[in-house]
Design a protein around this motif. Sequence first.
Motif, mmCIF file in Angstrom:
data_model
loop_
_atom_site.group_PDB
_atom_site.id
_atom_site.type_symbol
_atom_site.label_atom_id
_atom_site.label_comp_id
_atom_site.label_asym_id
_atom_site.label_seq_id
_atom_site.Cartn_x
_atom_site.Cartn_y
_atom_site.Cartn_z
ATOM 1 N N GLU A 111 14.755 -17.087 44.644
ATOM 2 C CA GLU A 111 14.273 -16.297 43.517
ATOM 3 C C GLU A 111 15.377 -16.140 42.493
ATOM 4 O OE1 GLU A 111 12.490 -11.843 42.498
ATOM 5 O OE2 GLU A 111 11.936 -12.836 44.393
ATOM 6 N N SER A 112 14.976 -16.245 41.223
ATOM 7 C CA SER A 112 15.928 -16.075 40.126
ATOM 8 C C SER A 112 15.210 -15.486 38.924
ATOM 9 C CB SER A 112 16.568 -17.415 39.753
ATOM 10 O OG SER A 112 17.468 -17.272 38.665
ATOM 11 N N ASP A 113 15.677 -14.332 38.465
ATOM 12 C CA ASP A 113 15.175 -13.704 37.237
ATOM 13 C C ASP A 113 13.652 -13.577 37.200
ATOM 14 O OD1 ASP A 113 17.826 -13.529 36.336
ATOM 15 O OD2 ASP A 113 17.725 -15.538 35.462
ATOM 16 N N GLY A 114 13.080 -13.151 38.321
ATOM 17 C CA GLY A 114 11.652 -12.895 38.349
ATOM 18 C C GLY A 114 10.767 -14.090 38.644
ATOM 19 N N PHE A 115 11.361 -15.227 38.994
ATOM 20 C CA PHE A 115 10.600 -16.408 39.376
ATOM 21 C C PHE A 115 11.003 -16.845 40.782
ATOM 22 C CE2 PHE A 115 10.498 -16.787 34.747
ATOM 23 C CZ PHE A 115 9.169 -17.132 34.520
ATOM 24 N N ALA A 116 10.036 -17.324 41.550
ATOM 25 C CA ALA A 116 10.331 -18.054 42.781
ATOM 26 C C ALA A 116 10.380 -19.538 42.414
ATOM 27 C CB ALA A 116 9.263 -17.801 43.831
ATOM 28 N N LEU A 117 11.448 -20.189 42.801
ATOM 29 C CA LEU A 117 11.690 -21.585 42.432
ATOM 30 C C LEU A 117 11.905 -22.432 43.680
ATOM 31 C CD1 LEU A 117 14.215 -20.785 39.571
ATOM 32 C CD2 LEU A 117 11.881 -21.616 39.232
ATOM 33 N N LEU A 118 11.625 -23.731 43.545
ATOM 34 C CA LEU A 118 11.869 -24.690 44.616
ATOM 35 C C LEU A 118 12.945 -25.671 44.177
ATOM 36 C CD1 LEU A 118 8.164 -25.476 45.624
ATOM 37 C CD2 LEU A 118 9.783 -24.044 46.884
ATOM 38 N N ASP A 119 13.964 -25.804 44.988
ATOM 39 C CA ASP A 119 15.083 -26.701 44.712
ATOM 40 C C ASP A 119 14.727 -28.100 45.208
ATOM 41 O OD1 ASP A 119 17.568 -27.459 43.857
ATOM 42 O OD2 ASP A 119 18.686 -26.301 45.346
ATOM 43 N N THR A 120 14.963 -29.114 44.391
ATOM 44 C CA THR A 120 14.554 -30.476 44.744
ATOM 45 C C THR A 120 15.721 -31.454 44.697
ATOM 46 O OG1 THR A 120 14.029 -31.227 42.491
ATOM 47 C CG2 THR A 120 12.297 -30.036 43.691
ATOM 48 N N HIS A 121 15.507 -32.595 45.327
ATOM 49 C CA HIS A 121 16.436 -33.732 45.273
ATOM 50 C C HIS A 121 15.599 -34.964 44.948
ATOM 51 C CE1 HIS A 121 20.322 -35.616 47.020
ATOM 52 N NE2 HIS A 121 19.717 -36.515 46.259
ATOM 53 N N TYR A 122 15.899 -35.629 43.832
ATOM 54 C CA TYR A 122 15.031 -36.744 43.434
ATOM 55 C C TYR A 122 15.214 -37.937 44.360
ATOM 56 C CZ TYR A 122 18.987 -38.902 40.859
ATOM 57 O OH TYR A 122 20.177 -39.478 40.506
ATOM 58 N N TYR A 123 14.132 -38.706 44.513
ATOM 59 C CA TYR A 123 14.069 -39.852 45.417
ATOM 60 C C TYR A 123 13.772 -41.095 44.595
ATOM 61 C CZ TYR A 123 11.968 -42.914 49.040
ATOM 62 O OH TYR A 123 11.647 -43.965 49.873
ATOM 63 N N GLY A 124 14.645 -42.089 44.673
ATOM 64 C CA GLY A 124 14.447 -43.320 43.917
ATOM 65 C C GLY A 124 14.931 -43.180 42.484
ATOM 66 N N GLY A 125 14.774 -44.253 41.737
ATOM 67 C CA GLY A 125 15.268 -44.269 40.358
ATOM 68 C C GLY A 125 14.285 -43.630 39.403
ATOM 69 N N ILE A 126 14.691 -42.530 38.778
ATOM 70 C CA ILE A 126 13.819 -41.863 37.808
ATOM 71 C C ILE A 126 14.607 -41.551 36.541
ATOM 72 C CG2 ILE A 126 12.417 -40.810 39.619
ATOM 73 C CD1 ILE A 126 13.802 -38.120 38.927
ATOM 74 N N LYS A 127 13.886 -41.346 35.443
ATOM 75 C CA LYS A 127 14.438 -40.705 34.256
ATOM 76 C C LYS A 127 14.086 -39.227 34.386
ATOM 77 C CE LYS A 127 14.113 -44.671 31.100
ATOM 78 N NZ LYS A 127 13.462 -45.201 29.872
ATOM 79 N N ARG A 128 15.076 -38.396 34.610
ATOM 80 C CA ARG A 128 14.801 -37.009 35.002
ATOM 81 C C ARG A 128 14.044 -36.232 33.936
ATOM 82 N NH1 ARG A 128 20.057 -37.976 36.997
ATOM 83 N NH2 ARG A 128 21.034 -36.942 35.213
ATOM 84 N N TYR A 129 14.283 -36.560 32.658
ATOM 85 C CA TYR A 129 13.615 -35.803 31.601
ATOM 86 C C TYR A 129 12.107 -36.012 31.597
ATOM 87 C CZ TYR A 129 13.799 -40.249 28.994
ATOM 88 O OH TYR A 129 13.665 -41.558 28.598
ATOM 89 N N GLN A 130 11.616 -37.089 32.252
ATOM 90 C CA GLN A 130 10.172 -37.328 32.291
ATOM 91 C C GLN A 130 9.435 -36.349 33.201
ATOM 92 O OE1 GLN A 130 10.084 -41.438 33.541
ATOM 93 N NE2 GLN A 130 10.053 -42.205 31.440
ATOM 94 N N TRP A 131 10.163 -35.677 34.088
ATOM 95 C CA TRP A 131 9.521 -34.843 35.093
ATOM 96 C C TRP A 131 9.340 -33.396 34.645
ATOM 97 C CZ3 TRP A 131 7.644 -36.344 39.962
ATOM 98 C CH2 TRP A 131 7.748 -37.715 40.197
ATOM 99 N N VAL A 132 9.944 -32.998 33.540
ATOM 100 C CA VAL A 132 9.737 -31.632 33.070
ATOM 101 C C VAL A 132 8.387 -31.533 32.365
ATOM 102 C CG1 VAL A 132 12.218 -31.191 32.868
ATOM 103 C CG2 VAL A 132 10.963 -32.035 30.889
ATOM 104 N N THR A 133 7.744 -30.396 32.512
ATOM 105 C CA THR A 133 6.418 -30.051 31.962
ATOM 106 C C THR A 133 5.277 -30.927 32.495
ATOM 107 O OG1 THR A 133 6.450 -31.405 29.919
ATOM 108 C CG2 THR A 133 7.544 -29.235 29.836
ATOM 109 N N THR A 134 5.547 -31.758 33.483
ATOM 110 C CA THR A 134 4.501 -32.566 34.111
ATOM 111 C C THR A 134 3.825 -31.760 35.216
ATOM 112 O OG1 THR A 134 5.622 -34.671 33.665
ATOM 113 C CG2 THR A 134 4.048 -34.646 35.480
#
Length: 458
Positions: A111-134
């Motif tokens: 939990e951080s600042d009123g949100f419950a969050l999940l910590d992730t580790h990316y798998y394979g080759g990705i462009k990380r910016y593509q995964w936000v707001t998806t």
Amino acid sequence: MNAWLTYDQKDIQNVMDFAKDYMDFISMAKTERLAVKEIIRIARAYGYRDIDEIVKNQEVLKPQDKVYFNMMNKSIALLHIGDEDLKNGLNILGAHIDSPRLDLKQRPLYESDGFALLDTHYYGGIKRYQWVTTPLAMIGVVCLKDGKTIEVNIGNKEEDPVFVISDLLVHLSATQLAKKGSEVVEAEDLNVTFASMPLKGVEKEAVKANALSLLKNYYGFEEEDFVSAEIEMVPAGKARSAGIDQSMVLGYGQDDKSCAYPSLMALLSMETVKRSAACLLVDKEEIGSEGPTSMQSFFFENFMMDVFDRILEPNYLSVRKCFSNSCVLSSDVGIAHDPNYAYVSSPNDNQAKMGHGLIFMKYTGSRGKALSNDANAEFVARIRYCMDKDHVNWQTSELGKVDQGGGGTIAKFLARYGMEVLDCGVPVISMHATHELISKADLYEAYKGYKAFLTYNN
């Protein structure tokens, strides 16, 4: 030549029907575990049996028997035994069923600042910016200490909630937008927004407590059970037809399910075979084929040793003979020419075009063909004959311009046995993005091509 120009109305209907079934498959089987589960369901309907059952019952295998081996619910090998001596070799279709994604860490929830969050580790080759707001779905298994396995699948149905990784609003992005594309979103910032409602009566980490309460009520596991879980965050929603002409498929995980699915269906379409035919649908290709469910492991070899045992020829030399006489299409996707990024395409008609059919790549790898299988010219010639004989639309391709990048497949691991191996597959635009684009014509030509290959020498 563009494959669409070769079709009559009946052909076009066949293309569309095949694509519809394929879209249903990839919309459901978004993880390697779900893919194996669905593949087994389909294969059993076609008469395939689990080799473990046959070994346990000490049954004898005979020509035209169909068997499969489930490797840890993440990879699968299927075999249709032919009339010829099995030592004469197999015609093998090999593809992978893992795709780039985000995996939850072993202790993901905080939990951080009123949100419950999940910590992730990316798998394979990705462009990380593509995964936000998806919009993301949460899919996987949680294994409890008592041996029970709990399946988790949230976000893939229309009525489900989805999850998301937030992005920085453009109004405050001056610092962020000054960064390189590879740094716009850092790997440790791919944190999934999981919940925001606090649990009444709890003073500390009340949002996290409420999220854990819901997981306990709906799924029956505790926070500590994340340690023995495999949960993937993947794009939510169904694959869709793309284009005003509905000629394309837009969806997640088409690298490499656009090859895996037609490979599977090509094998299942074989009613009888003279030369034995196999299909390998494997895990871990996107991270270098490491681990027990990958093509570098010996699971296929072990499977074939069980098969030889059940045809009453339990001889390791026979397995090796079978492998050295085998032929393989390593079915992995290739790069399609994209007019928006034409500067990376291999020049002089050496880049695949969408809609022009199945791709054949004599070599993959990077730079000086490093880490590639470079197919023999003699084998390529035989495959050319095989494709043309059955009127398959096909083309050749490379992985873009030399030294621009590159990539590998499972081909080199099968070639170690002395097998003849050629890379082939479906051309893709936006490969490794959250949503990839293929042509329905290329998908169908892959199915036709794989069927033609399986009848090769039959």
